[in-house]
Design a protein around this motif. Structure first.
Motif, PDB file in Angstrom:
ATOM      1  N   LYS A 234      36.207  33.632  35.533  1.00 18.67           N
ATOM      2  CA  LYS A 234      37.122  34.633  34.966  1.00 18.67           C
ATOM      3  C   LYS A 234      36.959  34.748  33.463  1.00 18.67           C
ATOM      4  O   LYS A 234      36.981  35.855  32.907  1.00 18.67           O
TER       5      LYS A 234
ATOM      6  N   ASP B 299      36.459  28.952  39.298  1.00 17.23           N
ATOM      7  CA  ASP B 299      37.117  30.253  39.195  1.00 17.23           C
ATOM      8  C   ASP B 299      37.539  30.537  37.757  1.00 17.23           C
ATOM      9  O   ASP B 299      37.427  31.670  37.276  1.00 17.23           O
TER      10      ASP B 299
ATOM     11  N   TRP C  58      45.795  35.247  36.934  1.00 15.58           N
ATOM     12  CA  TRP C  58      46.150  35.247  35.514  1.00 15.58           C
ATOM     13  C   TRP C  58      47.655  35.382  35.316  1.00 15.58           C
ATOM     14  O   TRP C  58      48.194  34.857  34.344  1.00 15.58           O
TER      15      TRP C  58
ATOM     16  N   LYS D  12      33.715  36.636  32.786  1.00 17.59           N
ATOM     17  CA  LYS D  12      33.842  38.067  33.055  1.00 17.59           C
ATOM     18  C   LYS D  12      34.725  38.758  32.021  1.00 17.59           C
ATOM     19  O   LYS D  12      34.451  39.901  31.620  1.00 17.59           O
TER      20      LYS D  12
END
Length: 386
Positions: free
Chosen positions: A139, A135, A220, A142
């Protein structure tokens, strides 16, 4: 007549370009989707991810290019437009921005699909793939794609990237002071992703607080936990930079630590009880045999204390409770076989003997810790000298 023919020719050409673009985009999307469905996501991780992510964005890209081509044809064959017209000056930048947005959309979809395929392949092959690390990498990838696309869009619209970066450097100081908590939470999230003190599915405890639960999602800004009452709560990531964290899931063994009390009258049975208790721990299949302790530890104010300290082999809570129950019951049986008795807190009451009266008897039938007192005399004897 020639002008009318030229006008109709341009209209037909523009209509044909738009129609062909719409049809080609739809056909290509269906072809890519059908091809992606034929590929197994576990055996063809990357190919399946790229084709699945490209179906809709590629259709949109063909539409954007087709409409942009139709607009270009209007500019070329529809007469000279005014030099300050929106179509003449905005067609190129708008087309570039839309193309960059579509490519960004494709990359984001592909990253999501490839990440899902990698996790599915790990589960299929019974290999351990940390979902938290996957993950985090997804992230970061991206975020890089989005930031790069935004900078390219601004450059396509005519903004100076160098000036923007310089302004961002000066404005970053003001933004940092205004959003200290947000920045701290972002840094806390990066710390979790980099050091991985815990991952999704593990149970953590934050000492000094009432926060404990299973990790459901690491974002986040905050981490979502689920408590014993099945209620989710959110912990800001900045707390993990300043607070210690106990990862309950990563324990290697569970601890048994108990104090067992026996009567002072059973002091002679203590060596045999300790020896049999150690033999029990040494042979018990649920106890870790490299370290354990069972000793006569102290003489308390009301009893003799035997200390039990051991670790179970299994970390499962139900197994731990079963092993602890079995060990305590067997130690109690050892104490009973040696003729000793377990005890708890007691107190001694000294009753003064009155003159001419027999000692106060103790009647066990009266109840635990209660004495059956003889009836008091009707009158107390006179005190000499009174």
């Amino acid at each position: 007549m020639a002008a009318m023919y030229q006008e109709w020719q341009t209209t037909i050409l523009v209509f044909a370009v738009v129609l062909i673009s719409l049809a080609a985009g739809a056909v290509l999307r269906m072809a890519l989707a059908r091809l992606a469905r034929r590929l197994h996501p576990v055996r063809h991780v990357w190919t399946h991810g790229l084709l699945s992510g490209a179906s809709l964005p590629l259709q949109m890209l063909i539409w954007v290019l087709g409409i942009a081509l139709a607009g270009q044809l209007l500019l070329q064959h529809g007469g000279d437009p005014p030099p300050d017209s929106l179509l003449a000056h905005g067609l190129g930048p708008v087309r570039d921005v839309l193309v960059i947005a579509v490519v960004m959309w494709f990359l984001l979809r592909a990253v999501n699909q490839i990440q899902s395929n990698l996790l599915a392949r790990a589960r299929d092959r019974e290999r351990e793939l940390d979902p938290t690390a996957a993950d985090a990498i997804g992230k970061l990838t991206k975020a890089s794609v989005v930031i790069t696309a935004i900078l390219m869009m601004m450059q396509a619209l005519g903004f100076s990237i160098a000036g923007l970066l310089a302004f961002g450097g000066m404005g970053g100081i003001a933004v940092g002071f205004a959003a200290q908590s947000l920045v701290a939470n972002l840094l806390g999230g990066l710390t979790i992703f980099a050091s991985r003190p815990f991952k999704v599915g593990e149970y953590i405890i934050i000492p000094g607080t009432d926060l404990m639960g299973g990790v459901e999602h690491i974002g986040w800004r905050a981490t979502r936990l689920i408590g014993f009452d099945c209620k989710p709560f959110y912990v800001p990531n900045a707390m993990f930079n300043t607070q210690p964290v106990i990862n309950h899931t990563r324990m290697t063994n569970r601890r048994i630590m108990e104090d067992i009390h026996i009567r002072y009258a059973d002091i002679d049975a203590v060596p045999g009880i300790v020896a049999d208790g150690r033999a029990l721990l040494r042979e018990h299949p649920g106890i870790k045999h490299d370290f354990f302790a069972f000793n006569f530890s102290s003489c308390g104010t009301y009893s003799l204390k035997l200390s039990l300290y051991a670790f179970t082999v299994s970390t499962d809570y139900n197994d731990y409770m079963d092993v602890q129950e079995d060990v305590l019951l067997k130690i109690a049986d050892i104490i009973r076989r040696h003729g000793a008795r377990m005890t708890g807190p007691v107190s001694t009451v000294d009753m003064p003997q009155l003159q001419g009266q027999s000692p106060v008897p103790f009647d066990p039938a009266a109840g635990s810790g209660q004495a059956a007192l003889s009836p008091m005399p009707p009158s107390l004897p006179p005190v000499p000298g009174a």
